[in-house]
Design an enzyme around this catalytic site. Sequence first.
Site, PDB file in Angstrom:
ATOM      1  N   HIS A  28      85.504  31.401 -47.264  1.00  0.00           N
ATOM      2  CA  HIS A  28      85.656  31.128 -48.701  1.00  0.00           C
ATOM      3  C   HIS A  28      84.764  32.120 -49.459  1.00  0.00           C
ATOM      4  O   HIS A  28      83.749  31.746 -50.046  1.00  0.00           O
ATOM      5  CB  HIS A  28      85.254  29.672 -48.966  1.00  0.00           C
ATOM      6  CG  HIS A  28      85.741  29.117 -50.270  1.00  0.00           C
ATOM      7  ND1 HIS A  28      86.527  29.827 -51.148  1.00  0.00           N
ATOM      8  CD2 HIS A  28      85.548  27.892 -50.840  1.00  0.00           C
ATOM      9  CE1 HIS A  28      86.791  29.065 -52.205  1.00  0.00           C
ATOM     10  NE2 HIS A  28      86.216  27.900 -52.043  1.00  0.00           N
ATOM     11  N   GLN A  50      83.621  31.619 -53.154  1.00  0.00           N
ATOM     12  CA  GLN A  50      82.599  30.575 -53.280  1.00  0.00           C
ATOM     13  C   GLN A  50      81.218  31.172 -53.032  1.00  0.00           C
ATOM     14  O   GLN A  50      80.272  30.924 -53.794  1.00  0.00           O
ATOM     15  CB  GLN A  50      82.889  29.457 -52.270  1.00  0.00           C
ATOM     16  CG  GLN A  50      81.898  28.314 -52.331  1.00  0.00           C
ATOM     17  CD  GLN A  50      82.019  27.517 -53.613  1.00  0.00           C
ATOM     18  OE1 GLN A  50      83.083  27.052 -53.959  1.00  0.00           O
ATOM     19  NE2 GLN A  50      80.915  27.357 -54.334  1.00  0.00           N
ATOM     20  N   ARG A  71      95.309  30.873 -51.437  1.00  0.00           N
ATOM     21  CA  ARG A  71      94.666  29.757 -50.716  1.00  0.00           C
ATOM     22  C   ARG A  71      95.673  29.272 -49.694  1.00  0.00           C
ATOM     23  O   ARG A  71      96.741  28.772 -50.055  1.00  0.00           O
ATOM     24  CB  ARG A  71      94.271  28.638 -51.682  1.00  0.00           C
ATOM     25  CG  ARG A  71      93.762  27.405 -50.965  1.00  0.00           C
ATOM     26  CD  ARG A  71      93.091  26.407 -51.877  1.00  0.00           C
ATOM     27  NE  ARG A  71      91.775  26.854 -52.279  1.00  0.00           N
ATOM     28  CZ  ARG A  71      90.814  26.047 -52.733  1.00  0.00           C
ATOM     29  NH1 ARG A  71      91.023  24.754 -52.840  1.00  0.00           N
ATOM     30  NH2 ARG A  71      89.639  26.532 -53.094  1.00  0.00           N
ATOM     31  N   ARG A 123      81.618  30.113 -60.453  1.00  0.00           N
ATOM     32  CA  ARG A 123      82.856  30.561 -59.811  1.00  0.00           C
ATOM     33  C   ARG A 123      83.584  31.521 -60.759  1.00  0.00           C
ATOM     34  O   ARG A 123      84.060  32.572 -60.353  1.00  0.00           O
ATOM     35  CB  ARG A 123      83.769  29.358 -59.489  1.00  0.00           C
ATOM     36  CG  ARG A 123      83.264  28.438 -58.389  1.00  0.00           C
ATOM     37  CD  ARG A 123      83.172  29.141 -57.063  1.00  0.00           C
ATOM     38  NE  ARG A 123      84.423  29.775 -56.688  1.00  0.00           N
ATOM     39  CZ  ARG A 123      85.466  29.154 -56.097  1.00  0.00           C
ATOM     40  NH1 ARG A 123      85.367  27.884 -55.773  1.00  0.00           N
ATOM     41  NH2 ARG A 123      86.569  29.816 -55.779  1.00  0.00           N
ATOM     42  N   CYS A 181      79.615  23.021 -52.928  1.00  0.00           N
ATOM     43  CA  CYS A 181      80.761  23.773 -53.459  1.00  0.00           C
ATOM     44  C   CYS A 181      81.695  22.885 -54.259  1.00  0.00           C
ATOM     45  O   CYS A 181      82.458  23.390 -55.090  1.00  0.00           O
ATOM     46  CB  CYS A 181      81.509  24.460 -52.318  1.00  0.00           C
ATOM     47  SG  CYS A 181      82.076  23.310 -51.058  1.00  0.00           S
ATOM     48  N   ASP A 190      78.369  20.475 -47.867  1.00  0.00           N
ATOM     49  CA  ASP A 190      79.815  20.436 -48.161  1.00  0.00           C
ATOM     50  C   ASP A 190      80.346  19.180 -47.477  1.00  0.00           C
ATOM     51  O   ASP A 190      79.651  18.563 -46.642  1.00  0.00           O
ATOM     52  CB  ASP A 190      80.472  21.722 -47.604  1.00  0.00           C
ATOM     53  CG  ASP A 190      81.966  21.817 -47.904  1.00  0.00           C
ATOM     54  OD1 ASP A 190      82.464  21.055 -48.767  1.00  0.00           O
ATOM     55  OD2 ASP A 190      82.655  22.657 -47.270  1.00  0.00           O
TER      56      ASP A 190
HETATM   57  N1   CP Z   1      84.885  24.770 -54.381  1.00  0.00           N
HETATM   58  C1   CP Z   1      86.206  24.951 -54.474  1.00  0.00           C
HETATM   59  O1   CP Z   1      86.783  25.894 -53.946  1.00  0.00           O
HETATM   60  O2   CP Z   1      86.843  24.000 -55.216  1.00  0.00           O
HETATM   61  P1   CP Z   1      88.411  23.808 -55.329  1.00  0.00           P
HETATM   62  O3   CP Z   1      88.896  23.346 -53.985  1.00  0.00           O
HETATM   63  O4   CP Z   1      88.591  22.740 -56.377  1.00  0.00           O
HETATM   64  O5   CP Z   1      89.058  25.102 -55.723  1.00  0.00           O
HETATM   65  N1  NVA Z   2      85.210  22.964 -46.661  1.00  0.00           N
HETATM   66  C1  NVA Z   2      86.023  22.506 -47.766  1.00  0.00           C
HETATM   67  C2  NVA Z   2      85.748  23.307 -48.975  1.00  0.00           C
HETATM   68  C3  NVA Z   2      86.510  22.891 -50.206  1.00  0.00           C
HETATM   69  C4  NVA Z   2      86.217  23.764 -51.391  1.00  0.00           C
HETATM   70  C5  NVA Z   2      87.495  22.572 -47.371  1.00  0.00           C
HETATM   71  O1  NVA Z   2      87.899  23.562 -46.754  1.00  0.00           O
HETATM   72  O2  NVA Z   2      88.225  21.640 -47.683  1.00  0.00           O
END
Ligand code: CP
Ligand code: NVA
Length: 313
Positions: free
Chosen positions: A128, A131, A101, A289, A261, A221
């Site tokens: 993502h 997701q 990440r 997930r 998400c 989101d």
């Molecule tokens: N939806 C998602 O990726 O959640 P986190 O940021 O908690 O991993």
């Molecule tokens: N769009 C959001 C998703 C978090 C899971 C972000 O990137 O923060």
Amino acid sequence: MRHLLTLFDLTPSETRQILATGQRLCDLHTAGERPSILERRCIGLLFEKPSLRTRVSFEAGMVHLGGSSLFLGEDVGWGKRESPADFTHVLGQFLDAVVCRAKSHQRVEELAQFNALPVINGLTDLSHPCQSLADVLTIRQSFGDVTGRHVVFVGDGNNVARSMALACAMLDMRFTLACPSGYEIDQAWLDRIHQQYPNAKIERACDPRDAVRDADAIYTDVWTSMGQEAEREARRKIFCNFKVDQPLMKLAPKHAIVLHCLPAVRGEEIAAAVIDGPQSAVIRQAANRMHAQKGLLAWLLNRNWVEQNVPEY
Ligand code: CP
Ligand code: NVA
């Protein structure tokens, strides 16, 4: 060597195989069975942004499958203590795969370019993909075959929306983004989708009230993603007519499910009565997930098991 940086790294058939494997492992989990198909395998979780779902679902998923994981936070010095090549080749000596990440997508691409170990994108500003695998699994569980189902995303054309648009194109689903002007999915991504999937059904709506009338899934989101905190106040004003609330849900079919998400901001992009209401699938979506990622890990690291145990997809 295979990586998953975006869903462009998979074919539709491979994606269906991963989803079917995820569903099989979900069914086994529900029946109390946790097959040791990744015994003594170890993955790394290299994260430079916060996470609940991605981190815990990968960690728990590996334990359930007989393997383990290592959380690699700031102290490993990614990009700070040594060259990317040394860093990645060393990781490849110890780990079977790494979930990453990152603050920028280029950082994940840089890791993958050395082909030292499979790299799985656990969220970047661009995409993502894990997701989206869980999201499609959730839609599949609700409706059976996903073909022709209509996903309406209300909000920002961000990483989650981009991945979902691509997932829909790959799996013959319809995708509509209802967003304010200037917050559409970027043209370069859309062009790439249409080049790869000429029959993709991707639309843009200015008004979510028009878009949701024939929706099967209504997805939203946060208005402000990680890294965009300086824009929070401006975004609150820009997105104020793009919320999934009860008046919007009244215009949608009764069978439509609501997806998010997570994490969510109740009262901004989604009303509490909707995310906590009867059409919401968000907790099952979060659970998926883990199931979808187990499918992905099994597919990457034990293809024999997948081929023998998930014959149809
Ligand atoms: N939806 C998602 O990726 O959640 P986190 O940021 O908690 O991993
Ligand atoms: N769009 C959001 C998703 C978090 C899971 C972000 O990137 O923060």
